[in-house]
Scaffold this motif. Structure first.
Motif, PDB file in Angstrom:
ATOM      1  N   MET A  97      13.839  -1.381 -68.669  1.00  0.00           N
ATOM      2  CA  MET A  97      14.326  -2.429 -67.781  1.00  0.00           C
ATOM      3  C   MET A  97      13.446  -2.481 -66.551  1.00  0.00           C
ATOM      4  O   MET A  97      12.947  -1.478 -66.083  1.00  0.00           O
TER       5      MET A  97
ATOM      6  N   CYS B  47      12.475  -1.209 -71.225  1.00  0.00           N
ATOM      7  CA  CYS B  47      11.857  -2.384 -71.846  1.00  0.00           C
ATOM      8  C   CYS B  47      10.464  -2.665 -71.298  1.00  0.00           C
ATOM      9  O   CYS B  47       9.551  -3.008 -72.058  1.00  0.00           O
TER      10      CYS B  47
ATOM     11  N   HIS C 112      14.660  -8.855 -68.891  1.00  0.00           N
ATOM     12  CA  HIS C 112      14.321  -8.017 -70.042  1.00  0.00           C
ATOM     13  C   HIS C 112      12.992  -8.479 -70.621  1.00  0.00           C
ATOM     14  O   HIS C 112      12.647  -9.667 -70.519  1.00  0.00           O
TER      15      HIS C 112
ATOM     16  N   SER D 142      15.648  -1.350 -76.425  1.00  0.00           N
ATOM     17  CA  SER D 142      16.936  -1.999 -76.218  1.00  0.00           C
ATOM     18  C   SER D 142      17.865  -1.120 -75.386  1.00  0.00           C
ATOM     19  O   SER D 142      18.156   0.024 -75.754  1.00  0.00           O
ATOM     20  N   GLN D 143      18.348  -1.690 -74.293  1.00  0.00           N
ATOM     21  CA  GLN D 143      19.307  -0.980 -73.461  1.00  0.00           C
ATOM     22  C   GLN D 143      20.626  -0.765 -74.198  1.00  0.00           C
ATOM     23  O   GLN D 143      21.312   0.241 -73.997  1.00  0.00           O
TER      24      GLN D 143
END
Length: 306
Positions: A1, A89, A255, A272-273
């Motif tokens: 992120m 990300c 993102h 991916s969070q």
């Protein structure tokens, strides 16, 4: 992120962190990555092929927010300058791009610095924290914005005010990472916030392909998807995303990911969070999760030019 969202998640623990280490690349195994760079260079692989091959090495790597910093000499953030075991990300995209750009393993560190920092100068305040205000404009030396070519007449603009001074003032001590015990964190935070006062709030405009353009009624707009090159950087656009009360500024991008085409199907490859690891997701299925009420309105497309 992105670092702005990292601060958001650390302040609230609401947004943006783990899983087992990936089989393809163990925690201390940097040799596999560097050997792959040399192999791809020797084979004269295209930039898209290099991005696909290097990004695949990290499939399954754990997602950890804000995992990089300015290294052991950093004043405010001493997390590593680069690593290959965990990603968020943006650090995932940066690592892959730096590797794909490199003609040998010796080029990687300098390429990583140039992608992550304005002018390649390593410091917290010169890091490309904001995708719309820093990361994308400062990386046009290796990327080209093709959002309008993809979206054509349906392309829209996201506009917001990136208020960096307010973002710095909204920081808390947990923004200071990797520091030894005994450091006066309160004084250090004050110093960082003082540095932040030298910035000015900045109006930014981000072109994006609206999600409505991906669909033609019940049908997928395949012609649009075909205009997205494999290896492109896809940034998720939330126009004027209202998070100022938490992080001091609104955002346009939250993102980042990589478009990868496999057997004729377009995928998003990203840290991916939500899945907590690097994964591939079908491009269309990813965006189908967001309806018209969602703050996610579309995506920006950056094509590598190297």
């Amino acid at each position: 992120m992105l670092a702005a969202i990292v601060q958001f998640s650390r302040s609230l623990t609401l947004l943006a962190a783990c899983a087992t280490l990936p089989v393809a690349l163990a925690q201390t195994d940097t040799e596999s990555f560097f050997e792959k760079i040399d192999t791809l260079q020797a084979s004269h692989a295209s930039s898209a092929e290099r991005i696909a091959a290097l990004s695949a090495l990290f499939h399954g790597a754990p997602y950890v927010d804000g995992n990089l910093g300015e290294g052991t000499q950093g004043k405010y953030d001493r997390d590593p300058l680069y690593r290959f075991d965990v990603f968020d990300c943006t650090t995932y995209v940066e690592t892959v791009l730096a590797g794909a750009l490199s003609t040998s393993a010796n080029d990687f560190a300098s390429n990583m610095r140039r992608i992550r920092y304005q002018g390649g100068h390593v410091s917290f305040v010169s890091r490309n924290h904001f995708a719309s205000a820093d990361w994308i404009p400062n990386n046009q030396w290796l990327l080209e914005d093709i959002s309008e070519a993809v979206g054509q007449e349906q392309t829209l603009m996201a506009n917001t005010l990136i208020d960096k001074p307010a973002w710095y003032q909204a920081m808390s001590e947990n923004r200071l990472q990797g520091l030894p015990d005994g450091i006066d964190r309160s004084a250090l935070l004050q110093a960082l916030q003082q540095e932040g006062k030298h910035f000015k709030a900045q109006q930014v405009s981000t072109p994006y392909v609206p999600l409505s353009a991906v669909y033609q009624g019940e049908k997928i707009n395949r012609a649009l998807l075909d205009r997205i090159p494999s290896g492109s950087i896809i940034s998720m656009v939330r126009p004027d995303y209202d998070v100022k009360k938490w992080i001091g500024t609104n955002l346009n991008i939250t993102h980042q990911s990589i478009a990868i085409r496999k057997a004729g199907t377009l995928y998003l490859r990203h840290a991916s969070q939500f899945k907590k690891e690097v994964i591939d997701e079908d491009f269309v299925e990813y965006f189908q999760k967001y309806d018209s009420k969602s703050t996610l309105k579309g995506f920006n497309v950056q094509q590598p030019t190297f």
